[in-house]
Scaffold this motif. Structure first.
Motif, PDB file in Angstrom:
ATOM      1  N   LEU A 323       0.832  -1.209   0.000  1.00  0.00           N
ATOM      2  CA  LEU A 323       0.000   0.000   0.000  1.00  0.00           C
ATOM      3  C   LEU A 323       0.864   1.255   0.000  1.00  0.00           C
ATOM      4  O   LEU A 323       0.657   2.174  -0.813  1.00  0.00           O
ATOM      5  N   VAL A 324       1.843   1.309   0.876  1.00  0.00           N
ATOM      6  CA  VAL A 324       2.661   2.511   0.967  1.00  0.00           C
ATOM      7  C   VAL A 324       3.534   2.660  -0.280  1.00  0.00           C
ATOM      8  O   VAL A 324       3.822   3.775  -0.732  1.00  0.00           O
ATOM      9  N   TYR A 325       3.935   1.525  -0.877  1.00  0.00           N
ATOM     10  CA  TYR A 325       4.708   1.600  -2.115  1.00  0.00           C
ATOM     11  C   TYR A 325       3.868   2.236  -3.225  1.00  0.00           C
ATOM     12  O   TYR A 325       4.342   3.090  -3.980  1.00  0.00           O
ATOM     13  N   ARG A 326       2.615   1.814  -3.342  1.00  0.00           N
ATOM     14  CA  ARG A 326       1.746   2.385  -4.373  1.00  0.00           C
ATOM     15  C   ARG A 326       1.472   3.868  -4.113  1.00  0.00           C
ATOM     16  O   ARG A 326       1.394   4.670  -5.042  1.00  0.00           O
ATOM     17  N   LEU A 327       1.339   4.201  -2.849  1.00  0.00           N
ATOM     18  CA  LEU A 327       1.087   5.601  -2.513  1.00  0.00           C
ATOM     19  C   LEU A 327       2.270   6.482  -2.895  1.00  0.00           C
ATOM     20  O   LEU A 327       2.092   7.648  -3.257  1.00  0.00           O
ATOM     21  N   SER A 371       6.448  -2.739  17.334  1.00  0.00           N
ATOM     22  CA  SER A 371       6.584  -1.417  16.716  1.00  0.00           C
ATOM     23  C   SER A 371       6.300  -1.490  15.222  1.00  0.00           C
ATOM     24  O   SER A 371       5.657  -0.603  14.652  1.00  0.00           O
ATOM     25  N   ALA A 372       6.769  -2.560  14.582  1.00  0.00           N
ATOM     26  CA  ALA A 372       6.512  -2.726  13.150  1.00  0.00           C
ATOM     27  C   ALA A 372       5.020  -2.886  12.871  1.00  0.00           C
ATOM     28  O   ALA A 372       4.488  -2.325  11.902  1.00  0.00           O
ATOM     29  N   MET A 373       4.320  -3.628  13.728  1.00  0.00           N
ATOM     30  CA  MET A 373       2.883  -3.812  13.541  1.00  0.00           C
ATOM     31  C   MET A 373       2.117  -2.517  13.822  1.00  0.00           C
ATOM     32  O   MET A 373       1.089  -2.238  13.194  1.00  0.00           O
ATOM     33  N   ARG A 374       2.620  -1.744  14.749  1.00  0.00           N
ATOM     34  CA  ARG A 374       2.007  -0.432  15.028  1.00  0.00           C
ATOM     35  C   ARG A 374       2.157   0.475  13.805  1.00  0.00           C
ATOM     36  O   ARG A 374       1.240   1.222  13.452  1.00  0.00           O
ATOM     37  N   LEU A 375       3.303   0.399  13.147  1.00  0.00           N
ATOM     38  CA  LEU A 375       3.520   1.162  11.923  1.00  0.00           C
ATOM     39  C   LEU A 375       2.518   0.748  10.849  1.00  0.00           C
ATOM     40  O   LEU A 375       1.939   1.600  10.156  1.00  0.00           O
ATOM     41  N   ALA A 376       2.302  -0.561  10.699  1.00  0.00           N
ATOM     42  CA  ALA A 376       1.346  -1.053   9.707  1.00  0.00           C
ATOM     43  C   ALA A 376      -0.050  -0.506   9.987  1.00  0.00           C
ATOM     44  O   ALA A 376      -0.776  -0.094   9.066  1.00  0.00           O
ATOM     45  N   SER A 377      -0.438  -0.463  11.250  1.00  0.00           N
ATOM     46  CA  SER A 377      -1.764   0.055  11.620  1.00  0.00           C
ATOM     47  C   SER A 377      -1.915   1.519  11.228  1.00  0.00           C
ATOM     48  O   SER A 377      -2.964   1.936  10.722  1.00  0.00           O
ATOM     49  N   ILE A 378      -0.883   2.310  11.444  1.00  0.00           N
ATOM     50  CA  ILE A 378      -0.936   3.733  11.086  1.00  0.00           C
ATOM     51  C   ILE A 378      -1.014   3.900   9.561  1.00  0.00           C
ATOM     52  O   ILE A 378      -1.720   4.781   9.057  1.00  0.00           O
ATOM     53  N   ILE A 379      -0.320   3.050   8.839  1.00  0.00           N
ATOM     54  CA  ILE A 379      -0.374   3.117   7.369  1.00  0.00           C
ATOM     55  C   ILE A 379      -1.795   2.847   6.882  1.00  0.00           C
ATOM     56  O   ILE A 379      -2.331   3.576   6.039  1.00  0.00           O
ATOM     57  N   TYR A 380      -2.416   1.796   7.421  1.00  0.00           N
ATOM     58  CA  TYR A 380      -3.772   1.449   6.998  1.00  0.00           C
ATOM     59  C   TYR A 380      -4.801   2.504   7.400  1.00  0.00           C
ATOM     60  O   TYR A 380      -5.709   2.821   6.625  1.00  0.00           O
ATOM     61  N   SER A 381      -4.664   3.035   8.609  1.00  0.00           N
ATOM     62  CA  SER A 381      -5.704   3.927   9.132  1.00  0.00           C
ATOM     63  C   SER A 381      -5.468   5.392   8.764  1.00  0.00           C
ATOM     64  O   SER A 381      -6.273   6.000   8.049  1.00  0.00           O
ATOM     65  N   GLN A 382      -4.362   5.949   9.191  1.00  0.00           N
ATOM     66  CA  GLN A 382      -4.152   7.387   9.036  1.00  0.00           C
ATOM     67  C   GLN A 382      -3.526   7.778   7.695  1.00  0.00           C
ATOM     68  O   GLN A 382      -4.002   8.703   7.028  1.00  0.00           O
ATOM     69  N   ILE A 383      -2.475   7.070   7.292  1.00  0.00           N
ATOM     70  CA  ILE A 383      -1.763   7.483   6.081  1.00  0.00           C
ATOM     71  C   ILE A 383      -2.580   7.198   4.819  1.00  0.00           C
ATOM     72  O   ILE A 383      -2.655   8.022   3.907  1.00  0.00           O
ATOM     73  N   ALA A 395       6.938   6.680   6.087  1.00  0.00           N
ATOM     74  CA  ALA A 395       6.437   5.345   6.401  1.00  0.00           C
ATOM     75  C   ALA A 395       7.163   4.289   5.559  1.00  0.00           C
ATOM     76  O   ALA A 395       7.526   3.218   6.056  1.00  0.00           O
ATOM     77  N   TYR A 396       7.371   4.598   4.281  1.00  0.00           N
ATOM     78  CA  TYR A 396       8.094   3.682   3.395  1.00  0.00           C
ATOM     79  C   TYR A 396       9.520   3.468   3.915  1.00  0.00           C
ATOM     80  O   TYR A 396      10.018   2.340   3.971  1.00  0.00           O
TER      81      TYR A 396
END
Length: 476
Positions: A323-327, A371-383, A395-396
């Motif tokens: 997701l973040v790569y496409r963004l 911490s890595a999973m917390r990062l994934a959650s922020i990518i899905y929700s906020q970013i 994030a990338y």
């Protein structure tokens, strides 16, 4: 400040390598008489994570992991199966190396015992010359444990009554002396030596090969906790006796045991899980993530539940990476940052800090993985909800940084290969058709497209005005 638990001192110590900026690691590899199992993988992946983190911190790391290709177990297996011992070695060495490749564990040097016989003989002769070893009437050579005054400290076995060795021989001076060279027995492979034909004992090989590639003193010696006694205790005794270096190894590090159904994984209990069988059920990256996300010193329980959770975690992490790569290909650089963007950046900075603090505390991969999973959650929700050039790029960068340790997203974070571009276009076309069907309220057909794509590993994420998609690993 990185701290490491040292088995020798039984305490956390500040990590300061022998040579600043360079870390030398030796990890005990397999005796290749059977298929590699998940217990082995626990150690290999754990030290790969440690090595990767040290490299992320800027250290130049050199990793040696031996292959024991002559041993009683190999000889016995060859006799049982009525084939040449070298065929046994070849088969199981291939299995081991293939397993490492699938687990994305890459070792700098894989020395084999039979390639270092001359150096082993030389090492033993020097121990004899210094009075630390003796030749028995049979032609076997034993290390005289009483000549080394610090024996038992690594394992905590300070009473001589606790020093019994595996080898039983009436020709030994003491029952706790151990074999450096084993005199030839009928039908066994052998090499010529000054004391007669024979082959190396188990413990001598690691002292010889580690010093051959890492020198007389190095930083980390690793292995499973089951190797502390007698193997590592004996290595330490013979090496420090010859080199007059104390400590010979600065940090002794050991992985915790693996349990199945509450019992230690062992051949005697017949609960061994070969990796070749496990890989038929689970993607090797799932196995890697399960092992890489545990603290190396903990006792780890093997179960389908734990692997299924790792599979879900892998899907979530890789999905976030896609997701973040496409963004990164959709967003444009902007000027002033909004308060919301600043808030997200602060969260990302905190996550990065937590990741490093966890790993700096004796390579606590479990806490770092959170911490890595917390990062994934922020990518899905906020970013994903409000992507901006700055937050997406940061994030990338963090995912890429964390993956340098976890090692499960290399292909996702790299630029997509050209052959996948048509697949992208086909998926986009299906998403476009589904959107048209949804606008026509043709829910049955649009849901069918979503379900079929999901079966193929393409996950659709409907947002207010568009649909995004990611490719997740398909369960086996």
């Amino acid at each position: 400040m990185l701290q490491v638990y040292n088995t020798l001192s039984r305490s956390l110590e500040v990590f300061e390598p022998v040579n600043p900026g360079r870390v030398l690691i030796y990890v005990c590899g397999p005796t290749v008489y059977d298929f590699s199992h998940v217990g082995h993988a626990r150690t290999y992946v754990a030290f790969d994570v440690i090595k990767r983190y040290l490299r992320l911190k800027g250290y130049d790391v050199f990793h040696v992991q031996n292959i024991t290709d002559i041993d009683d177990k190999i000889i016995n297996r060859a006799a049982e199966e009525r084939r040449d011992w070298r065929d046994v070695v070849d088969e199981y060495s291939r299995d081991y190396l293939e397993a490492l490749k699938k687990l994305r564990v890459f070792v700098d040097v894989h020395p084999r015992v039979t390639e270092h016989i001359g150096e082993i003989i030389e090492f033993i002769q020097k121990l004899i010359d210094k009075g630390h070893a003796y030749v028995a009437p049979s032609g076997s050579v034993y290390f005289d444990v009483d000549t080394y005054d610090d024996y038992g400290r690594l394992s905590g076995r300070l009473d001589k009554k606790m020093w019994s060795q595996e080898e039983f021989a009436t020709e030994k001076k003491n029952p706790y002396d151990f074999a450096l060279w084993k005199a030839r027995k009928p039908g066994e492979p052998y090499w010529d030596s000054p004391w007669g034909p024979g082959r190396p004992g188990w413990h001598i090989e690691c002292s010889v090969m580690s010093s051959r590639y890492l020198g007389k003193r190095f930083d980390i010696h690793g292995g499973g906790s089951d190797l502390i006694f007698p193997h590592h205790e004996n290595e330490r005794a013979q090496s420090e006796s010859l080199f007059d270096e104390r400590p010979w190894v600065k940090y002794w590090m050991h992985t915790g045991m693996l349990q199945v159904g509450g019992e230690k994984m062992s051949k005697s209990l017949k609960n061994i899980v070969p990796l070749k069988d496990l890989f038929k059920e689970y993607d090797p990256l799932v196995v890697r993530l399960w092992l890489a996300s545990a603290h190396y010193r903990t006792v780890l329980s093997f179960s389908d539940d734990s692997l299924q959770q790792a599979q879900a975690n892998l899907q979530r992490l890789r999905g976030a990476a896609q997701l973040v790569y496409r963004l990164t290909r959709e967003v444009e650089p902007s000027g002033r940052l909004s308060d919301a963007e600043l808030s997200v950046l602060a969260e990302l900075s905190d996550i990065r800090k937590s990741f490093y603090e966890s790993m700096d505390q004796d390579f606590n991969a479990s806490s770092a993985f959170a911490s890595a999973m917390r990062l994934a959650s922020i990518i899905y929700s906020q970013i994903a909800a409000k992507p901006s050039y700055t937050t997406v790029l940061y994030a990338y960068k963090l995912l890429d940084e964390f993956n340098k340790v976890l090692g499960v997203m290399d292909d996702v974070l790299a630029e997509l290969p050209k052959e996948l571009v048509p697949v992208d276009e086909l998926i986009n076309l299906l998403v476009e058709v589904r959107s048209a069907l949804r606008s026509q309220k043709n829910w049955e057909l649009s849901d069918y497209i979503r379900a079929r794509l999901n079966e193929l590993g393409v996950i659709l994420m409907d947002e207010k005005d568009k649909t995004r998609w990611i490719i997740s690993p398909r369960p086996k």
